[in-house]
Design an enzyme around this catalytic site. Structure first.
Site, PDB file in Angstrom:
ATOM      1  N   GLU A  28       0.777  -1.089   0.180  1.00 21.21           N
ATOM      2  CA  GLU A  28      -0.138  -0.069  -0.008  1.00 21.21           C
ATOM      3  C   GLU A  28       1.011   1.180   0.011  1.00 21.21           C
ATOM      4  OE1 GLU A  28      -1.208   1.799   3.720  1.00 21.21           O
ATOM      5  OE2 GLU A  28      -1.423  -0.304   4.416  1.00 21.21           O
ATOM      6  N   LYS A  89      -6.271  10.245   0.610  1.00 20.98           N
ATOM      7  CA  LYS A  89      -6.255   8.692   0.990  1.00 20.98           C
ATOM      8  C   LYS A  89      -7.392   7.861   0.270  1.00 20.98           C
ATOM      9  CE  LYS A  89      -6.415   6.336   5.676  1.00 20.98           C
ATOM     10  NZ  LYS A  89      -6.496   6.658   6.994  1.00 20.98           N
ATOM     11  N   VAL A 109      -5.714  -0.268   2.588  1.00 19.54           N
ATOM     12  CA  VAL A 109      -5.967  -1.920   2.134  1.00 19.54           C
ATOM     13  C   VAL A 109      -6.903  -1.869   1.088  1.00 19.54           C
ATOM     14  CG1 VAL A 109      -6.487  -3.944   3.275  1.00 19.54           C
ATOM     15  CG2 VAL A 109      -5.151  -2.342   4.665  1.00 19.54           C
ATOM     16  N   ASP A 141     -19.111   3.355  12.565  1.00 15.82           N
ATOM     17  CA  ASP A 141     -17.761   3.509  11.737  1.00 15.82           C
ATOM     18  C   ASP A 141     -16.978   2.209  11.467  1.00 15.82           C
ATOM     19  OD1 ASP A 141     -15.670   4.581  10.890  1.00 15.82           O
ATOM     20  OD2 ASP A 141     -15.000   5.664  12.719  1.00 15.82           O
ATOM     21  N   ASP A 145     -12.145  -1.863   4.644  1.00 15.03           N
ATOM     22  CA  ASP A 145     -11.095  -3.007   4.413  1.00 15.03           C
ATOM     23  C   ASP A 145     -11.964  -4.335   4.554  1.00 15.03           C
ATOM     24  OD1 ASP A 145      -9.424  -1.114   4.330  1.00 15.03           O
ATOM     25  OD2 ASP A 145      -8.428  -1.436   6.219  1.00 15.03           O
ATOM     26  N   LYS A 162      -5.907  -3.196  13.582  1.00 13.22           N
ATOM     27  CA  LYS A 162      -5.210  -1.966  14.589  1.00 13.22           C
ATOM     28  C   LYS A 162      -5.833  -2.384  15.875  1.00 13.22           C
ATOM     29  CE  LYS A 162      -3.932   0.836  10.690  1.00 13.22           C
ATOM     30  NZ  LYS A 162      -4.656   0.534   9.607  1.00 13.22           N
TER      31      LYS A 162
END
Length: 303
Positions: A28, A89, A109, A141, A145, A162
């Site tokens: 990425e 982004k 991703v 939210d 991905d 994460k």
């Protein structure tokens, strides 16, 4: 597909490797455009590409530059991208926008998976995936991905979701969407900066070739979608989970106080954690990306 290929510039080395059936690993580029400042971002990206070459594979860093989808960057392109101001982004929702408007952008991703699949690349190395944010039951939210993993047939090698996310809900969404989560040489799902979490491994495999074989079987059965490989950060580089939990709680409280939301949440939290940990989170982040690149190259060689 023909239209997508007309918008792609595949680096000659990458194109040759794909045509010859040699191992290729996608990378990425948001970690370059949004992850850290110049020149550290370029140095990190160059090191990761070198690791993939050391393992006998060809790196293909994916990005959008002036409205062209780049599959593999030259050293000069990578350096220029690392110094670009105002890069977007890019995920599934805005990838086409950047191409249509001639913009520059780092691929997340989801967008990297899409581009890798278009180019015929089976394996992609990243740091950690996005997922279900804490409080998603009211904010809704959830990272793009996750649905991308359900629809796009690429192996994503990460250090797990994460640790700023709700790991249990992230795994639940992946399971609901039929995405295999394979923990590499671990009985628990790693928590990005930390090797341990309370989440048991949905599946475990201990050899890169076994991961490649599993993916090939899924393709043979036409099950669709990709696979998440959760690869624990090396023990010498981790921040223990109990210590990291305190740092994350402080950063999340700060984000709530500042009313940060949407796409800004993850960059803010990562930046705040860098401050709180005195740089330790970034050092661990770099180590885990390098570790994932090495494993991804070995998986790519297993086909």
């Amino acid at each position: 597909m023909a239209q997508a290929k007309a918008l792609m510039d595949i680096h000659p080395e990458v194109a040759e490797a794909i045509k010859a059936g040699r191992p290729v690993v996608a990378l990425e580029s948001t970690i370059i455009t949004h992850g850290m400042p110049w020149p550290e971002n370029d140095a990190m990206a160059g090191k990761v590409e070198a690791i993939i070459r050391e393992e006998g594979a060809v790196p293909a860093t994916i990005a959008v530059i002036k409205g062209r989808l780049k599959i593999g960057l030259s050293e000069q392109e990578r350096k220029e991208l690392a110094q670009t101001k105002g890069a977007m982004k890019l995920s599934r929702a805005d990838l086409a926008f950047a191409l249509a408007e001639g913009r520059d952008g780092g691929t997340t991703v989801a967008a990297t998976m899409i581009a890798a699949a278009w180019a015929g690349i089976k394996v992609f190395a990243t740091g950690g995936i996005g997922g279900v944010h804490k409080g998603a039951e009211t904010s809704f939210d959830i990272s793009a991905d996750l649905p991308e993993l359900a629809r796009t047939p690429v192996i994503v090698v990460s250090a797990g979701p994460k640790a700023i996310l709700d790991g249990a809900k992230t795994l639940e969404v992946l399971e609901t969407n039929g995405v295999p989560v394979v923990c590499y040489q671990s009985d628990v799902v790693p928590a990005f900066w930390s090797r341990q979490s309370p989440l048991p491994a949905p599946l475990r495999l201990d050899e890169p070739q076994a991961i490649a074989r599993f993916h090939a079987m899924r393709q043979e059965l036409e099950l669709g979608g990709g696979m998440l490989v959760a690869n624990p950060v090396p023990e010498k580089d981790e921040i223990p989970a109990d210590e990291m939990a305190g740092f994350i709680s402080q950063a999340q409280d700060d984000a709530v106080r500042l009313k940060i939301s949407g796409k800004e949440v993850t960059p803010y939290l990562l930046g705040r954690l860098l401050e709180i940990t005195g740089g330790r989170s970034l050092a661990t982040n770099i180590a885990l990306v390098e570790n994932n690149a090495r494993l991804a190259a070995k998986i790519a060689a297993g086909f």
